[in-house]
Design an enzyme around this catalytic site. Structure first.
Site, PDB file in Angstrom:
ATOM      1  N   HIS A 160      19.859  27.041  13.731  1.00 29.58           N
ATOM      2  CA  HIS A 160      19.762  26.086  14.586  1.00 29.58           C
ATOM      3  C   HIS A 160      21.496  25.538  14.806  1.00 29.58           C
ATOM      4  CE1 HIS A 160      15.535  25.906  14.071  1.00 29.58           C
ATOM      5  NE2 HIS A 160      15.528  25.144  15.180  1.00 29.58           N
ATOM      6  N   LYS A 212      25.873  17.631  20.825  1.00 39.06           N
ATOM      7  CA  LYS A 212      25.118  18.876  20.353  1.00 39.06           C
ATOM      8  C   LYS A 212      26.080  20.138  20.619  1.00 39.06           C
ATOM      9  CE  LYS A 212      20.542  20.823  20.064  1.00 39.06           C
ATOM     10  NZ  LYS A 212      19.202  20.359  20.073  1.00 39.06           N
ATOM     11  N   GLU A 229      -1.088   4.668   7.660  1.00 35.37           N
ATOM     12  CA  GLU A 229      -1.315   5.741   6.851  1.00 35.37           C
ATOM     13  C   GLU A 229      -0.470   6.733   6.675  1.00 35.37           C
ATOM     14  OE1 GLU A 229      -3.592   4.372   9.004  1.00 35.37           O
ATOM     15  OE2 GLU A 229      -5.080   3.114   7.841  1.00 35.37           O
TER      16      GLU A 229
HETATM   17  C1  LIG Z   1      -6.546   3.368  10.835  1.00 34.64           C
HETATM   18  C2  LIG Z   1      -7.331   2.329  10.106  1.00 34.64           C
HETATM   19  N1  LIG Z   1      -6.868   1.914   8.944  1.00 34.64           N
HETATM   20  C3  LIG Z   1      -7.454   0.893   8.250  1.00 34.64           C
HETATM   21  C4  LIG Z   1      -8.694   0.295   8.943  1.00 34.64           C
HETATM   22  C5  LIG Z   1      -9.467  -0.590   8.229  1.00 34.64           C
HETATM   23  N2  LIG Z   1      -9.321  -2.145   8.657  1.00 34.64           N
HETATM   24  C6  LIG Z   1     -10.389  -2.456   9.470  1.00 34.64           C
HETATM   25  S1  LIG Z   1     -10.079  -4.010  10.303  1.00 34.64           S
HETATM   26  C7  LIG Z   1      -8.455  -4.098   9.285  1.00 34.64           C
HETATM   27  C8  LIG Z   1      -7.558  -5.047   9.654  1.00 34.64           C
HETATM   28  C9  LIG Z   1      -6.944  -5.304  10.826  1.00 34.64           C
HETATM   29  O1  LIG Z   1      -6.156  -6.176  11.151  1.00 34.64           O
HETATM   30  P1  LIG Z   1      -5.852  -7.032  12.744  1.00 34.64           P
HETATM   31  O2  LIG Z   1      -5.459  -5.640  13.552  1.00 34.64           O
HETATM   32  O3  LIG Z   1      -4.833  -7.970  12.587  1.00 34.64           O
HETATM   33  O4  LIG Z   1      -7.316  -7.138  13.262  1.00 34.64           O
HETATM   34  P2  LIG Z   1      -7.910  -8.780  13.320  1.00 34.64           P
HETATM   35  O5  LIG Z   1      -7.173  -9.594  12.460  1.00 34.64           O
HETATM   36  O6  LIG Z   1      -7.771  -9.226  14.567  1.00 34.64           O
HETATM   37  O7  LIG Z   1      -9.386  -8.445  12.967  1.00 34.64           O
HETATM   38  C10 LIG Z   1      -8.165  -2.867   8.442  1.00 34.64           C
HETATM   39  C11 LIG Z   1      -7.126  -2.617   7.676  1.00 34.64           C
HETATM   40  C12 LIG Z   1      -9.253   0.897  10.216  1.00 34.64           C
HETATM   41  N3  LIG Z   1     -10.295   0.278  10.695  1.00 34.64           N
HETATM   42  N4  LIG Z   1      -8.492   1.821  10.734  1.00 34.64           N
END
Ligand SMILES: Cc1ncc(C[n+]2csc(CCOP(=O)(O)OP(=O)(O)O)c2C)c(N)n1
Ligand SMILES: *[C@@H]1O[C@H](CO)[C@@H](O)[C@H](O)[C@H]1NC(C)=O
Ligand SMILES: *[C@@H]1O[C@H](CO)[C@@H](O)[C@H](O)[C@H]1NC(C)=O
Length: 566
Positions: free
Chosen positions: A13, A182, A305
């Protein structure tokens, strides 16, 4: 000399390297402090080449992952090692389209990683097209600033400017937005599409080398990097043991997810390098129990994640920490690329996935881990623990801390009985025969909640004078082939597998591939065959055919069909 020759080190590259030649030179001969004769010295500054080539600590090449690993190293430097080393990460502008880069940007500013420097090589071009922001460096600057970084635009080919900005430190992570060309220094390729990943022809290469060589000025000053401040103490991660045996009693009930949180908190009392990461699920995975007892060794990674896995990889680099990252098993699937790269990096990380299978119940299909065994089985360096009670979960945590490569611990939500004695010995790749008579007709292999269903089925069938042998594999990878085959031989090769996972890639397929060469063996598999729905855990186990009744029926069917075959 280095500036001139760096492009030639990476023949595959060359244009990607030309834009970063001055940046690399300034980093390695001006800014970074390290002992070149001791590249893995814990006190050395770290460098991550996110934009494509493989370098020392972590493998890159799948774009967008370097900055997350750099965050793990910088977090470790600042909060765990409390040392002076800095972490430098070189990114391409093309890879800035990856969302994982921005997960890392948010993490770095949230934790004020002022020991972290990201150098963005804005060379305008990607592989098949220009990067979307082209040379609009001020747009990159605004994006970085809005993510809480201190962002400075420089001419990426000016050694003086680079030297000046790279020495800066603030109470924020630092982004150097380097405007570059580049293919710089290769007249045919400079700032032109169509040259990504292409070597020059022999003639062109010779003329470019000649031109570069003509620019080399000989002087007597020897360039040598400044030595690091040696304030990162050596760490030993060998032989990390639990201080005492598990304290469960037969007849107690506990969910393996809770036993995991308790075990992790216990292990951390014994070793100060055990750290835990979670993605806003700590009161579901039970890493909350760890956080309560060891708040300074818990890293909240929020709902990101992919970045959590990269941060875990960064924390584990140079054997600085024993890292456990936890979330629902199913959310590791979105980090599969990071996990795959962790294997290539020979990273030693431990992952715990809770809420596996339909047995989580009411939360519904989006939260159920039904593909996780398939995913982790496909990773060459992975070990998969699937503990079925509190005792074996505690043993899985201890073994995981001492096992190289990726370790995945699959935990469940429902509470189940303790089945093992506290002094039971567990090993990776060693299954347990948990139910046995001298007259068994079928061998049932099951794990987690389905192991308890199999034990209930064994009691039920006993009343009908049908006897089954029940095996807990403990690790799905490596699978204890010998115990399974020896016991199945005693039941005339009749095997039934039961798992809270989809059919594809799970326990049943693992057992099938281990007995593939045995003559006269039959494997009947029970697993989840369709996208499930929400419901009560026991209802879902029944509907998807992996509960005690499904097992007793399958046993009767296997026996009647083999009787008919005679
Ligand atoms: C990819 C993913 N990671 C973790 C979760 C677990 N989880 C479900 S609700 C939540 C909190 C969500 O917070 P927010 O987006 O602020 O929603 P609200 O407070 O309006 O419920 C988590 C960590 C999930 N559903 N999906
Ligand atoms: C986690 O904590 C939140 C806030 O206290 C609560 O609403 C939620 O129900 C808890 N989740 C679990 C699984 O206990
Ligand atoms: C089955 O036999 C083949 C051929 O001898 C061998 O290569 C393979 O490793 C065996 N597989 C198992 C799981 O024993």
């Amino acid at each position: 000399v280095f500036i001139a020759l760096f492009p030639l080190f990476c023949c595959s590259h060359p244009t990607s390297c030309c834009s970063a030649a001055e940046i690399m030179s300034v980093l390695f001969f001006h800014t970074m402090k390290y002992r070149p004769e001791d590249p893995r010295n814990p006190s050395n500054d770290r460098f991550i080449l996110s934009k494509k080539q493989q370098f020392v600590d972590v493998a890159t090449g799948s774009l967008g992952q370097g900055l997350g690993a750099a965050c793990g190293m910088a977090y470790t430097g600042k909060y765990f090692d409390k040392a002076s080393y800095r972490v430098f990460c070189l990114l391409g502008d093309g890879e800035l389209s990856e969302g994982s880069v921005w997960e890392a940007m948010a993490f770095a500013s949230h934790y004020q990683l002022d020991n972290l420097v990201a150098i963005l090589d804005i060379n305008r071009l990607g592989q098949s097209d220009p990067a979307p922001l082209q040379h609009h460096v001020e747009k990159y600057q605004r994006r970085c600033e809005s993510f809480g970084w201190h962002a400075i635009i420089v001419d990426g080919h000016s050694v003086e400017e680079l030297c000046k900005v790279l020495s800066q430190t603030r109470h924020q992570p630092l982004a150097i937005i380097a405007k570059t060309i580049k293919g710089k220094g290769m007249p045919v390729a400079e700032d032109k599409m169509g040259w990504h990943g292409k070597p020059l022809s022999k003639d062109m290469a010779e003329s470019v080398i000649k031109e570069l060589q003509s620019r080399i000025i000989t002087c007597n000053k020897r360039l040598y990097p400044a030595p690091p401040i040696e304030d990162a103490s050596p760490v030993s991660l060998r032989n990390i043991r639990m201080p005492s045996a598990p304290s469960y009693k037969q007849g107690d009930k506990i969910a393996t997810r809770k036993a995991y949180g308790m075990a992790l908190a216990k292990l951390a009392h014994y070793n100060e390098h055990v750290v835990a990461l979670d993605g806003d699920t700590k009161n579901s995975t039970f890493t909350e129990l760890f956080k309560n007892e060891h708040p300074n060794r818990y890293v909240e990674c929020y709902i990101a994640e992919q970045n959590m896995v990269s941060v875990a990889i960064g924390c584990a680099v140079r054997d600085r920490n024993v890292v456990f990252a936890s979330t629902f098993a199913t959310f590791f699937t979105r980090a599969f690329d990071q996990l795959r790269m962790a294997a290539i990096s020979e990273s030693n990380i431990n992952l715990c996935g809770s809420h596996c299978g339909v047995s989580i119940g009411e939360d519904g299909p989006s939260q159920m881990g039904l593909e996780d065994l398939a995913m982790f089985r496909a990773i060459p360096t992975a070990t998969i623990f699937y503990p079925s009670d509190g005792v074996s979960t505690e043993k899985a945590v201890e073994l995981s801390a001492n096992t190289k490569g990726l370790c995945f611990i699959r935990t469940s939500r429902p509470e189940n009985n303790i089945i093992y004695n506290s002094n039971e010995d567990f090993h990776v790749g060693q299954a347990k025969v948990v139910y046995k008579t001298n007259d068994d007709h079928v061998t049932v292999v099951a794990a987690g909640v389905t192991l308890h269903e199999a034990l209930a089925a064994a009691e039920q069938l006993k009343k009908e004078r049908i006897y089954i042998r029940v095996i807990d594999p403990f690790t799905i990878k490596p699978l204890d082939s010998k115990t399974i085959i020896d016991n199945a031989r005693a039941t005339r090769g009749r095997i039934i597998t039961v798992e809270d996972h989809y059919y594809e890639g799970g326990l049943g397929e693992a057992v099938c591939s281990t007995v593939v060469n045995e003559t006269g063996f039959t494997v009947q598999r029970l697993a989840v065959s369709q996208v499930p729905r929400s419901g009560k855990p026991h209802e879902l186990l029944r509907i998807f055919g992996i509960d005690r009744d499904a097992i007793t029926q399958a046993v009767r069917k296997v026996l009647s069909s083999s009787a008919n075959a005679k």
